[in-house]
Scaffold this active site. Structure first.
Site, PDB file in Angstrom:
ATOM      1  N   LYS A 105      -6.981   7.002 -22.376  1.00  0.00           N
ATOM      2  CA  LYS A 105      -7.024   7.831 -21.162  1.00  0.00           C
ATOM      3  C   LYS A 105      -6.717   7.066 -19.882  1.00  0.00           C
ATOM      4  O   LYS A 105      -6.191   7.631 -18.935  1.00  0.00           O
ATOM      5  CB  LYS A 105      -8.358   8.547 -21.068  1.00  0.00           C
ATOM      6  CG  LYS A 105      -8.451   9.701 -22.052  1.00  0.00           C
ATOM      7  CD  LYS A 105      -9.495  10.706 -21.645  1.00  0.00           C
ATOM      8  CE  LYS A 105      -9.353  12.009 -22.400  1.00  0.00           C
ATOM      9  NZ  LYS A 105      -9.666  11.868 -23.837  1.00  0.00           N
ATOM     10  N   GLU A 127     -10.809  17.089 -13.344  1.00  0.00           N
ATOM     11  CA  GLU A 127     -11.745  17.839 -14.162  1.00  0.00           C
ATOM     12  C   GLU A 127     -12.102  16.986 -15.375  1.00  0.00           C
ATOM     13  O   GLU A 127     -11.348  16.090 -15.749  1.00  0.00           O
ATOM     14  CB  GLU A 127     -11.105  19.138 -14.646  1.00  0.00           C
ATOM     15  CG  GLU A 127     -10.304  19.049 -15.950  1.00  0.00           C
ATOM     16  CD  GLU A 127      -9.057  18.164 -15.888  1.00  0.00           C
ATOM     17  OE1 GLU A 127      -8.569  17.900 -14.769  1.00  0.00           O
ATOM     18  OE2 GLU A 127      -8.582  17.729 -16.959  1.00  0.00           O
ATOM     19  N   SER A 416      -6.802   6.282 -30.954  1.00  0.00           N
ATOM     20  CA  SER A 416      -6.816   6.700 -29.540  1.00  0.00           C
ATOM     21  C   SER A 416      -8.008   6.163 -28.762  1.00  0.00           C
ATOM     22  O   SER A 416      -7.912   5.970 -27.552  1.00  0.00           O
ATOM     23  CB  SER A 416      -6.762   8.229 -29.449  1.00  0.00           C
ATOM     24  OG  SER A 416      -7.804   8.824 -30.189  1.00  0.00           O
TER      25      SER A 416
HETATM   26  C1  LIG Z   1      -9.654  12.746 -24.874  1.00  0.00           C
HETATM   27  C2  LIG Z   1      -9.403  12.072 -26.154  1.00  0.00           C
HETATM   28  C3  LIG Z   1      -8.531  12.608 -27.121  1.00  0.00           C
HETATM   29  C4  LIG Z   1      -7.866  13.938 -26.971  1.00  0.00           C
HETATM   30  O1  LIG Z   1      -7.033  14.060 -25.859  1.00  0.00           O
HETATM   31  P1  LIG Z   1      -5.443  14.078 -26.040  1.00  0.00           P
HETATM   32  O2  LIG Z   1      -4.937  14.487 -24.707  1.00  0.00           O
HETATM   33  O3  LIG Z   1      -5.156  15.066 -27.113  1.00  0.00           O
HETATM   34  O4  LIG Z   1      -5.036  12.709 -26.425  1.00  0.00           O
HETATM   35  C5  LIG Z   1      -8.289  11.891 -28.271  1.00  0.00           C
HETATM   36  N1  LIG Z   1      -8.902  10.700 -28.508  1.00  0.00           N
HETATM   37  C6  LIG Z   1      -9.743  10.161 -27.604  1.00  0.00           C
HETATM   38  C7  LIG Z   1     -10.379   8.851 -27.912  1.00  0.00           C
HETATM   39  C8  LIG Z   1     -10.028  10.816 -26.406  1.00  0.00           C
HETATM   40  O5  LIG Z   1     -10.886  10.276 -25.525  1.00  0.00           O
END
Ligand SMILES: *Cc1c(COP(=O)(O)O)cnc(C)c1O
Length: 449
Positions: A105, A127, A416
């Protein structure tokens, strides 16, 4: 690395194919906003073109330098030894969990706050649902010395206390939103309202590849650093392209970031793993979808400024979604991802809460990586495809994943984020579901309450 015809600077290679000048991705995208917001979007489009696409004033160089020094990039592409052995394939992990703050993020938050600074804005708003995007934005705003206010549904404020602490400690204001169910949807509406009144001096940092143009294209370009690095790294490591890239999809920003540079590589299959929640059955009367499998089961509509795929009832009302992972729990999805699924370039699949939780424990014990619950969905899919379908899906009611195998031999999975934020949910849910993988917590006097 031996030079190949694919061995060119990825950013230049793919720029034109990535950019949707008018904000339309096939039928999807657009700018479905109140008149009051149009000047803001036009100003932002102009800034996006000049600073991001044309690198005016060296913006992108500044951005990349900060991603490196503040954000900890580049992140490694790591071969997962035990998973590779278990599934008899070559499995590589793109370690976005190692980015400052613990998830991808920051790539987007840092890009947008820096852009706001170059635009001469003096205030940041955003948000947040689970609080991860709010936390990343608060960090980026503190780093760049910008005042920051985060809108968050009242319900979410109360259930995501650690992230509220983080935002406050980084100096951000947190504004609880009481409307509706007090969750993400209401927080987005409130942030849009603020922005339409404050646009001369305020920038709204949207948290995923969603919303009106130019947000989906711009957020993708900030997140594309993931696949720019990963593509070079896998070529270096294996002398070839992967057979597939797998990422979880909520709004789809880590997904688009992990896919962007591979889109022109037709031999690489791109797999978006959504949250199957507790079931794919929809309760139309109650307006509830107990999942967030938007790409697999949703229908075309308009939400938060864009035409995209949505979880909606037959009257077009947005349904309440569900996932054990707060970051995937969203009734919409980015318009570009909706389009890529529509034209068959991206394969949408889904795994349920249970499969994701089992994968969470497997990755933690076998690789020493505690993944975010969102990320665990991608590993749940790997497990479902990589092993016999009967053993992968422990629950007979679990909706089956596709029986054919789009993954191939060499697989990149986008990690992610890290799962520290999810430990309490995981302990609670694994006990509730009676999963065998649940670690014994009798080490605590009297066990866990
Ligand atoms: C917020 C988040 C997501 C989902 O958001 P995307 O916009 O779909 O990437 C996925 N993995 C993690 C670790 C997150 O914090």
């Amino acid at each position: 690395m031996t030079p190949t015809d694919t061995d060119t600077r990825p950013t230049e290679r793919n720029r034109d194919e990535r950019t949707a000048e008018d904000g339309n991705f096939g039928r999807f995208g657009g700018q479905y906003v109140p008149e009051a917001l149009m000047p803001a979007l036009e100003e932002l489009e102009d800034a996006y073109r000049r600073y991001v696409l044309e690198n005016e004033d060296g913006f992108m160089d500044d951005f990349r330098r900060r991603l490196r020094d503040f954000g900890g990039r580049p992140t490694p592409l790591q071969r997962a030894d035990r998973l590779s052995e278990r599934y008899g394939r070559e499995i590589y992990l793109k370690r976005e969990d190692l980015v400052h703050g613990g998830a991808h993020k920051l790539n987007n938050a840092l890009g947008q706050v820096l852009l706001a600074k170059y635009m001469g804005k003096e205030r940041i708003i955003a948000e947040t649902g689970a609080g991860q995007h709010g936390t990343a934005t608060a960090m980026a705003a503190a780093h760049l010395d910008m005042p920051c206010e985060i809108y968050m549904g009242r319900t979410d404020v109360n259930r995501q206390r650690p992230n509220v602490f983080r935002m406050r400690i980084n100096g951000a204001e947190v504004n609880p939103v009481d409307a509706g169910r007090g969750t993400l949807k209401e927080a987005i509406s409130e942030t849009m309202r603020d922005w339409s009144q404050t646009v001369e001096h305020t920038h709204y940092v949207i948290g995923s590849v969603v919303g009106p143009h130019p947000f989906p294209a711009m957020v993708r370009d900030f997140q594309a650093v993931i696949s720019e690095e990963a593509r070079e790294q896998i070529l270096e490591e294996t002398d070839g392209l992967p057979d597939s890239v797998v990422a979880c999809a909520g709004g789809g920003s880590n997904t688009m970031g992990a896919f962007a540079e591979f889109i022109p590589d037709e031999s690489v299959s791109l797999v978006a793993v959504e949250a199957g929640g507790s079931s794919l059955e929809v309760d139309e009367a109650a307006g509830v979808a107990p999942n967030s499998a938007t790409l697999s089961t949703g229908e075309e509509g308009v939400l938060h400024g864009a035409r995209t795929t949505l979880l909606q009832d037959s009257h077009g009302q947005i349904m309440e979604s569900h996932s054990v992972s707060a970051g995937l729990d969203y009734a919409g999805v980015g318009p570009e991802l909706a389009h890529l699924v529509d034209i068959g370039r991206v394969t949408p699949v889904n795994v349920d809460d249970r499969v994701a939780l089992e994968a969470f424990h497997r990755l933690s014990t076998e690789e020493g990586i505690i993944p975010a619950l969102e990320t665990a969905h991608a590993f749940g899919y790997l497990h479902a495809v990589g092993t016999d379908a009967d053993t992968a899906l422990t629950d007979a009611d679990t909706p089956p994943v596709e029986s054919d195998d789009p993954l191939g031999e060499t697989i990149i999975i986008n990690v992610s984020g890290r799962g520290d934020k999810d430990l309490e949910t995981v302990i609670e849910q694994t006990a509730e579901m009676g999963l065998e993988a649940a670690p014994d917590m009798s080490v605590f006097d009297g066990g866990l309450r």
